[in-house]
Design a protein around this motif. Structure first.
Motif, PDB file in Angstrom:
ATOM      1  N   PHE A 116     -13.521  73.857  -7.520  1.00  0.00           N
ATOM      2  CA  PHE A 116     -13.888  73.587  -6.136  1.00  0.00           C
ATOM      3  C   PHE A 116     -13.163  74.572  -5.226  1.00  0.00           C
ATOM      4  O   PHE A 116     -12.143  75.155  -5.601  1.00  0.00           O
ATOM      5  CB  PHE A 116     -13.556  72.145  -5.732  1.00  0.00           C
ATOM      6  CG  PHE A 116     -12.159  71.699  -6.074  1.00  0.00           C
ATOM      7  CD1 PHE A 116     -11.047  72.186  -5.388  1.00  0.00           C
ATOM      8  CD2 PHE A 116     -11.946  70.794  -7.103  1.00  0.00           C
ATOM      9  CE1 PHE A 116      -9.772  71.770  -5.700  1.00  0.00           C
ATOM     10  CE2 PHE A 116     -10.662  70.377  -7.426  1.00  0.00           C
ATOM     11  CZ  PHE A 116      -9.570  70.859  -6.729  1.00  0.00           C
ATOM     12  N   LYS A 119      -9.605  74.098   1.024  1.00  0.00           N
ATOM     13  CA  LYS A 119      -9.394  74.494   2.413  1.00  0.00           C
ATOM     14  C   LYS A 119      -7.921  74.470   2.775  1.00  0.00           C
ATOM     15  O   LYS A 119      -7.422  75.378   3.456  1.00  0.00           O
ATOM     16  CB  LYS A 119     -10.172  73.560   3.339  1.00  0.00           C
ATOM     17  CG  LYS A 119     -10.040  73.886   4.821  1.00  0.00           C
ATOM     18  CD  LYS A 119     -10.871  72.925   5.667  1.00  0.00           C
ATOM     19  CE  LYS A 119     -10.767  73.265   7.152  1.00  0.00           C
ATOM     20  NZ  LYS A 119     -11.585  72.331   7.978  1.00  0.00           N
ATOM     21  N   HIS A 134     -10.364  69.721  -0.276  1.00  0.00           N
ATOM     22  CA  HIS A 134     -11.345  70.617  -0.895  1.00  0.00           C
ATOM     23  C   HIS A 134     -12.760  70.055  -0.758  1.00  0.00           C
ATOM     24  O   HIS A 134     -12.978  68.969  -0.217  1.00  0.00           O
ATOM     25  CB  HIS A 134     -11.003  70.812  -2.374  1.00  0.00           C
ATOM     26  CG  HIS A 134     -11.027  69.541  -3.181  1.00  0.00           C
ATOM     27  ND1 HIS A 134     -12.152  69.086  -3.824  1.00  0.00           N
ATOM     28  CD2 HIS A 134     -10.050  68.624  -3.432  1.00  0.00           C
ATOM     29  CE1 HIS A 134     -11.878  67.940  -4.448  1.00  0.00           C
ATOM     30  NE2 HIS A 134     -10.603  67.640  -4.228  1.00  0.00           N
ATOM     31  N   SER A 135     -13.719  70.833  -1.255  1.00  0.00           N
ATOM     32  CA  SER A 135     -15.135  70.422  -1.306  1.00  0.00           C
ATOM     33  C   SER A 135     -15.609  69.925   0.056  1.00  0.00           C
ATOM     34  O   SER A 135     -16.158  68.826   0.190  1.00  0.00           O
ATOM     35  CB  SER A 135     -15.335  69.336  -2.378  1.00  0.00           C
ATOM     36  OG  SER A 135     -14.840  69.748  -3.630  1.00  0.00           O
ATOM     37  N   VAL A 136     -15.394  70.733   1.073  1.00  0.00           N
ATOM     38  CA  VAL A 136     -15.762  70.349   2.438  1.00  0.00           C
ATOM     39  C   VAL A 136     -17.277  70.408   2.605  1.00  0.00           C
ATOM     40  O   VAL A 136     -17.912  71.419   2.296  1.00  0.00           O
ATOM     41  CB  VAL A 136     -15.081  71.267   3.467  1.00  0.00           C
ATOM     42  CG1 VAL A 136     -15.508  70.898   4.879  1.00  0.00           C
ATOM     43  CG2 VAL A 136     -13.567  71.185   3.321  1.00  0.00           C
ATOM     44  N   LYS A 137     -17.851  69.305   3.081  1.00  0.00           N
ATOM     45  CA  LYS A 137     -19.282  69.223   3.363  1.00  0.00           C
ATOM     46  C   LYS A 137     -19.482  68.940   4.846  1.00  0.00           C
ATOM     47  O   LYS A 137     -18.537  68.958   5.628  1.00  0.00           O
ATOM     48  CB  LYS A 137     -19.919  68.149   2.488  1.00  0.00           C
ATOM     49  CG  LYS A 137     -19.790  68.429   0.993  1.00  0.00           C
ATOM     50  CD  LYS A 137     -20.416  67.321   0.165  1.00  0.00           C
ATOM     51  CE  LYS A 137     -20.260  67.611  -1.324  1.00  0.00           C
ATOM     52  NZ  LYS A 137     -20.834  66.521  -2.156  1.00  0.00           N
ATOM     53  N   THR A 138     -20.696  68.646   5.223  1.00  0.00           N
ATOM     54  CA  THR A 138     -21.004  68.456   6.642  1.00  0.00           C
ATOM     55  C   THR A 138     -20.257  67.276   7.234  1.00  0.00           C
ATOM     56  O   THR A 138     -19.712  67.346   8.335  1.00  0.00           O
ATOM     57  CB  THR A 138     -22.512  68.260   6.834  1.00  0.00           C
ATOM     58  OG1 THR A 138     -23.203  69.388   6.279  1.00  0.00           O
ATOM     59  CG2 THR A 138     -22.853  68.134   8.317  1.00  0.00           C
ATOM     60  N   ASN A 140     -17.994  65.054   5.275  1.00  0.00           N
ATOM     61  CA  ASN A 140     -16.736  64.645   4.658  1.00  0.00           C
ATOM     62  C   ASN A 140     -16.206  65.735   3.749  1.00  0.00           C
ATOM     63  O   ASN A 140     -16.875  66.738   3.484  1.00  0.00           O
ATOM     64  CB  ASN A 140     -16.904  63.327   3.880  1.00  0.00           C
ATOM     65  CG  ASN A 140     -17.927  63.428   2.763  1.00  0.00           C
ATOM     66  OD1 ASN A 140     -17.977  64.404   2.028  1.00  0.00           O
ATOM     67  ND2 ASN A 140     -18.761  62.413   2.622  1.00  0.00           N
ATOM     68  N   ALA A 141     -14.991  65.521   3.301  1.00  0.00           N
ATOM     69  CA  ALA A 141     -14.341  66.400   2.336  1.00  0.00           C
ATOM     70  C   ALA A 141     -13.585  65.503   1.360  1.00  0.00           C
ATOM     71  O   ALA A 141     -13.587  64.275   1.489  1.00  0.00           O
ATOM     72  CB  ALA A 141     -13.398  67.372   3.037  1.00  0.00           C
ATOM     73  N   ARG A 142     -12.948  66.109   0.374  1.00  0.00           N
ATOM     74  CA  ARG A 142     -12.170  65.346  -0.596  1.00  0.00           C
ATOM     75  C   ARG A 142     -10.698  65.721  -0.478  1.00  0.00           C
ATOM     76  O   ARG A 142     -10.349  66.882  -0.244  1.00  0.00           O
ATOM     77  CB  ARG A 142     -12.631  65.619  -2.031  1.00  0.00           C
ATOM     78  CG  ARG A 142     -14.064  65.262  -2.319  1.00  0.00           C
ATOM     79  CD  ARG A 142     -14.299  63.775  -2.255  1.00  0.00           C
ATOM     80  NE  ARG A 142     -13.602  63.060  -3.313  1.00  0.00           N
ATOM     81  CZ  ARG A 142     -13.556  61.724  -3.397  1.00  0.00           C
ATOM     82  NH1 ARG A 142     -14.142  60.991  -2.449  1.00  0.00           N
ATOM     83  NH2 ARG A 142     -12.915  61.138  -4.378  1.00  0.00           N
ATOM     84  N   ASN A 158     -12.087  60.245   0.025  1.00  0.00           N
ATOM     85  CA  ASN A 158     -12.828  60.982   1.040  1.00  0.00           C
ATOM     86  C   ASN A 158     -11.954  61.186   2.271  1.00  0.00           C
ATOM     87  O   ASN A 158     -11.073  60.379   2.565  1.00  0.00           O
ATOM     88  CB  ASN A 158     -14.099  60.227   1.433  1.00  0.00           C
ATOM     89  CG  ASN A 158     -15.207  60.396   0.414  1.00  0.00           C
ATOM     90  OD1 ASN A 158     -15.330  61.439  -0.223  1.00  0.00           O
ATOM     91  ND2 ASN A 158     -16.028  59.375   0.257  1.00  0.00           N
ATOM     92  N   SER A 161     -14.307  65.809   7.442  1.00  0.00           N
ATOM     93  CA  SER A 161     -14.665  67.197   7.145  1.00  0.00           C
ATOM     94  C   SER A 161     -14.046  68.179   8.127  1.00  0.00           C
ATOM     95  O   SER A 161     -13.898  69.363   7.812  1.00  0.00           O
ATOM     96  CB  SER A 161     -16.186  67.364   7.148  1.00  0.00           C
ATOM     97  OG  SER A 161     -16.715  67.057   8.424  1.00  0.00           O
TER      98      SER A 161
END
Length: 668
Positions: A116, A119, A134-138, A140-142, A158, A161
């Protein structure tokens, strides 16, 4: 994978080093900006730099490139961060991978590659663990916690984001991060929310103090704010800087260092809130040596600079003209108004609270800020326009003044009858214009006890009924009202906006006389007692609130629209204002106030119930017809850092009357 430099590539590497130094800083529209990252590792005397397809390690002392790591597709502007002990490097870029490298003076080797893009990353100061965002989306992120021995995931959740900074407290118990205007704290072990704090300004670059329970962050105006873990703002440094791109404490927490886009590195004393040092042409985040000297990157390479103990006179003089605005005595708080009343329908408007603080040296233990709050609202049912203002002022000579003015155009209401004749089947609409001016002048006998005189002046135009009411009433012609009398108030609440403990007692008496302005003659008494008890039943911060109210008129006949009532904004909240009016009324109510989460106090709810009745005279020929009211309400914080809530309440009476009310502030 590790690639050592060969003699054949030495020339290429020297060219790469030259290009890196040349283009690491460039000018856009006259303003300098960082384009290629470089980070320093003081423990191993290494620096790491990026090129679009590789990462270069350079010896800080000899300036020689000692290792090169090819990372095809990485690009520039990704994550490069060392662990505080210098043993690890975390790198992530556009290739969608996160790579962890183990570092020593002799070797650099890849330990793990995670599938992944990361950030942000922060290492625990007390455990061999690292937190990745990490794994930032519109939407949310993880956030995932990893064991640095095995580089296996321990826990994940979660996260927002738009998170822009993350750090771990010095004792390893909290994770802090900023997103938009929120500063959020998570329990490190469980990753559950501990506190969600809504601030007045957007926050970024959050860092924890290395040995105190304090957090520093940067606002949208590039001021540095320092607060404790309970979100109390301890101090604010008005930096006057351009956009700050990096923020950090020194190793012992005595100084805060900032770097801005203009290449200005500033060293701040957070206690005195002044600048101790300033260095120019510094665009790379610095580091700190073991003896707490600062490592900075200049054109000639990395160099060590000691932190001066005192601020130079030149800096002190330059800052004195633009020093903190702590001398500002005026605060301005805009406030949107959204509400609902059965008579006026949906209400929108705007208001503001202006607060003047006492001059330094002029305050006493009795003096409080002077408050002025104008409002304008519009009700869509009947096109009701209201304009008003509220003012309260304390004086050090122990005097307290309040004034409240309200003018209403097209004030729509309904007449149902009076006392036992009241019935919603008799509902008749009427409209009038009116203005009200009421206030008091009180002597402050102690911090909590006030005695004085209150007054009320009101003028109503003749009431315009849609149809003739079926019940008899007094006051249809409108007219003047003027009443005056003594007032007593005892206020032991711990907070005005949202009390959680203490009590409040207010007793007001009015004498309305036709010989003094008024067109009506009668007497009125208002008794209002409130008690607040912290209970912490379901979440920390729960409150149980009680109110007892008695309102009576006698010695004449009041206009029906000024008779005591128990509905609308009182105990039977949201029920028609004039449905239960009488010469004398009483009500008692209780309300349980809580939050959906003790960590996030922006959202809450209330459960309430009450009893009330009205009569011509409770002390003569009284026949009880007690009515009950119960319901639920929802709360949302309206202004950052202030416990002022928008509330929506729904309820029913024992006679089947439905109530709906929306407004701001607590019900009582």
């Amino acid at each position: 994978m590790i690639f050592s430099l060969s003699l054949k590539k030495e020339v290429i590497k020297q060219i790469a080093c030259f290009l890196l130094a040349l283009i690491s800083v460039f000018t856009v529209h006259g303003q300098k900006a960082i384009t290629l990252q470089e980070r320093v590792n003081p423990t191993l005397s290494l620096s790491v730099s990026e090129l679009p397809d590789r990462i270069l390690f350079q010896d800080m002392r000899t300036k020689a490139i000692v290792n090169e790591l090819l990372v095809p597709g990485r690009g520039v502007g990704g994550l490069l961060t060392f662990s505080p002990d210098g043993q690890f490097l975390v790198a992530s870029g556009n290739d969608g991978q996160t790579t962890i490298y183990a570092l020593s003076r002799d070797t650099i080797r890849q330990l793990a590659r995670l599938p992944f893009k990361t950030k942000l990353a922060a290492f625990s100061p007390v455990k061999k663990e690292c937190v990745f965002v990490h794994s930032v989306k519109t939407f949310n992120a993880r956030m995932t916690k990893y064991d640095t021995n095995t580089w296996k995931a321990i826990a994940t959740r979660n996260i927002a984001s738009d998170i822009n900074a993350v750090d771990i407290s010095y004792d390893g118990k909290l994770i802090g991060f900023t997103n938009n205007r929120l500063i959020q704290l998570l329990d490190y072990e469980s990753l559950t929310k501990v506190n969600v704090n809504w601030e007045k300004e957007k926050q970024r670059l959050l860092i924890f103090h290395p040995n105190k329970q304090e957090i520093a962050s940067v606002t949208a105006e590039n001021n540095i704010q320092i607060r404790d873990f309970q979100d109390t703002l301890i101090r604010e440094i008005k930096t006057g800087s351009s956009k700050i791109t990096w923020l950090g404490y020194d190793r012992v927490g005595e100084n805060i260092v900032s770097v801005d886009v203009d290449g200005r590195l500033s060293i701040w004393n957070p206690v005195q809130k002044n600048k101790k040092q300033e260095l120019s042409n510094i665009f790379t985040p610095p580091g700190f040596t073991k003896d707490n000297n600062i490592l900075i990157k200049k054109e000639q390479g990395w160099t060590t600079v000691p932190i001066d103990i005192e601020a130079s006179q030149e800096i002190h003089d330059r800052l004195s003209s633009s020093k903190n605005h702590e001398g500002k005595r005026l605060k301005f708080l805009p406030q949107p108004i959204i509400g609902f009343k059965r008579e006026a329908g949906f209400i929108v408007g705007a208001g503001a609270t202006m607060i003047w603080y006492p001059k330094t040296g002029h305050a006493s233990r009795f003096s409080q800020p002077t408050i002025f709050a104008p409002i304008v609202t519009y009700g869509f049912n009947g096109k009701q326009l209201a304009v008003g203002a509220y003012m309260e002022a304390y004086y050090k000579e122990k005097w307290y003044f309040t004034n409240n003015f309200l003018f209403t155009n097209n004030a729509k209401n309904y007449f149902f009858g009076i006392g036992r004749e009241s019935n919603d089947r008799h509902k008749t609409a009427y409209v009038s214009d009116n203005f009200v001016l009421e206030g008091s002048v009180s002597r402050i006998l102690s911090d909590q006890f006030f005695v004085g005189i209150n007054y009320k002046l009101r003028k109503d135009n003749e009431l315009d009924f849609e149809e003739k009411p079926t019940s008899n009433f007094h006051g249809g012609q409108g007219g003047w009202l003027f009443g005056i009398g003594p007032t007593l108030r005892m206020d032991k609440r711990n907070d005005v906006l949202f009390p959680t403990k203490g009590s409040r007692l207010e007793i007001n008496y009015y004498w309305f006389n036709q010989e003094i302005i008024s067109d009506y003659q009668y007497q009125e008494l208002k008794f209002d007692y409130r008690k607040f008890i912290p209970v912490d039943w379901l979440v920390q911060g729960d409150v149980l609130a009680f109110q007892g109210m008695f309102n009576a008129t006698w010695g004449g006949e009041a206009p029906f629209y000024q008779l005591p009532y128990i509905t609308a904004d009182r105990a039977f909240r949201g029920v028609w204002r004039n449905l239960y009016i009488a010469e004398q009324v009483f009500s008692v109510q209780a309300e349980y106030r809580s939050y959906f989460s003790s960590a996030d106090r922006r959202f809450g709810y209330a459960i309430f119930a009450g009893l009330g009745d009205g009569a011509k005279n409770f002390f003569k020929d009284y026949k009880a017809s007690i009515k009950a009211f119960y319901g639920v309400g929802f709360r949302q914080q309206l202004i950052p850092r202030y416990r002022l809530y928008t509330r929506v309440d729904f309820g029913l009476t024992s006679k089947g009357d439905f109530g709906a009310f929306a407004g701001t502030g607590v019900a009582f």
